[in-house]
Scaffold this active site. Sequence first.
Site, short mmCIF file in Angstrom:
data_model
loop_
_atom_site.label_atom_id
_atom_site.label_comp_id
_atom_site.label_asym_id
_atom_site.label_seq_id
_atom_site.Cartn_x
_atom_site.Cartn_y
_atom_site.Cartn_z
CG ASP A 80 21.93 -67.48 -15.95
OD1 ASP A 80 22.56 -66.42 -15.77
OD2 ASP A 80 21.69 -67.92 -17.09
CD GLU A 137 24.31 -64.12 -20.66
OE1 GLU A 137 24.24 -63.61 -21.80
OE2 GLU A 137 24.85 -65.23 -20.47
CD GLU A 138 25.43 -68.79 -19.94
OE1 GLU A 138 25.35 -68.90 -21.18
OE2 GLU A 138 26.49 -68.51 -19.34
NE ARG A 177 35.60 -53.14 -30.93
CZ ARG A 177 36.68 -52.92 -31.67
NH1 ARG A 177 37.83 -53.49 -31.38
NH2 ARG A 177 36.63 -52.14 -32.72
CG HIS A 359 29.63 -71.80 -21.90
ND1 HIS A 359 28.55 -71.63 -22.74
CD2 HIS A 359 29.60 -70.74 -21.06
CE1 HIS A 359 27.92 -70.50 -22.43
NE2 HIS A 359 28.55 -69.94 -21.40
ZN LIG Z 1 27.99 -68.13 -20.72
ZN LIG Z 2 28.42 -65.47 -19.01
#
Ligand SMILES: [Zn+2]
Ligand SMILES: [Zn+2]
Length: 388
Positions: A80, A137-138, A177, A359
């Site tokens: 997305d 995902e956003e 990590r 972004h």
């Molecule tokens: Zn993002």
């Molecule tokens: Zn992302």
Amino acid sequence: MPIVNRVANLHREIKQWRQDFHANPELRYDVHRTAAVVAEKLKSFGCDEVVAGIGRTGVVGVIRGRKAGKKAIGLRADMDALPIEEETGLPYQSTVPGKMHACGHDGHTAMLLGAAKYLAETRNFAGSAVVIFQPAEEGGAGALAMVKDGLITRFGIEEVYGMHNYPGLPLGAFAIRPGSMMAAADHIEIDLQGKGAHAARPHLGIDTILVGAQIITQLQSIVARNVDPLESGVVSICMFQAGQTDNVIPQHAKLRGTARSLKPEIGELLRQRIGEVVEGTARLYGASAKITYTNGYPVVVNQPRATAFAADVAREIVGKDKVDTDIAPVMGAEDFAFMLQERPGAFIFVGNGDSAGLHHPAYDFNDEAIPIGTSYWVRLAETALAGS
Ligand SMILES: [Zn+2]
Ligand SMILES: [Zn+2]
């Protein structure tokens, strides 16, 4: 071994897919075109199974190795874009007003497709490589939607891996990590109820602007005075809406923000103190507050053994000194955390070089990272599924 040879040969093709995705961004679960392109390509590569519609618009491809083996691992990309007006001026700039691939998910999808093409061609492994393409995902928790739709059990996934590009990390570098790497992000919504009045008669009202301003200031004491200074926490109020004009004290106000942490106990402390501070402050001024506190994405927790394994694969691609295995955790959030709650695995950052930040309207995924990320995926699958 640096870049896998065959992957280097696929670079141009993968780059074309990436730029096509870039020009055609889609939001949240409405990734119909992207998902259709992904499914069609996976079929054309000869994947053993291609299943669309998992978690609404997610797509999964299964590639079986030619050696005997039962193990299955999941490799995940996101599809997305974001509601941002692009300002790159690139020839393949977004063709959709107000939508833009500003987080590099176009690159993630293209690289995993490239890996699928290679793995389906060579099949030099035992067991199954499961390539996962998720929507939303956003902010839409597409990873959770796919998990709830049976992703893990249906394909017998035993370990799961994710990758995100990282502006500022040099091209040709990886960072990871063990343990907590990205924050849990909870949502705060506060509805304030006061008493409207003429601006010239403030003593007859309860001013929700004053109360809201006090709440915003008081909330800052939580991280400063309640959270252990050696731990991490964020409380940010990012929206404050009240009033329409200059001579009316508004009866209502609305505040929204985010609370972030790297440990569940800190997350719980933030939730508890935000509640107390908001209610107490509102009461102090005679107003009332309704708080809606919603748990968002959980902490991205990398399993130590899977992290060491992922770092080894990364070193194989880019060399020992280019893999940072102790990057500081970031307070950004990632819904891949939901998959890591189901199965052990690891999330890794791949360098995007000196680009605009994620972004940002001038951000672009770095196509030179394609051979690196794609090589990582294919060697990860071949090594994890080497067989006995
Ligand atoms: Zn993002
Ligand atoms: Zn992302």
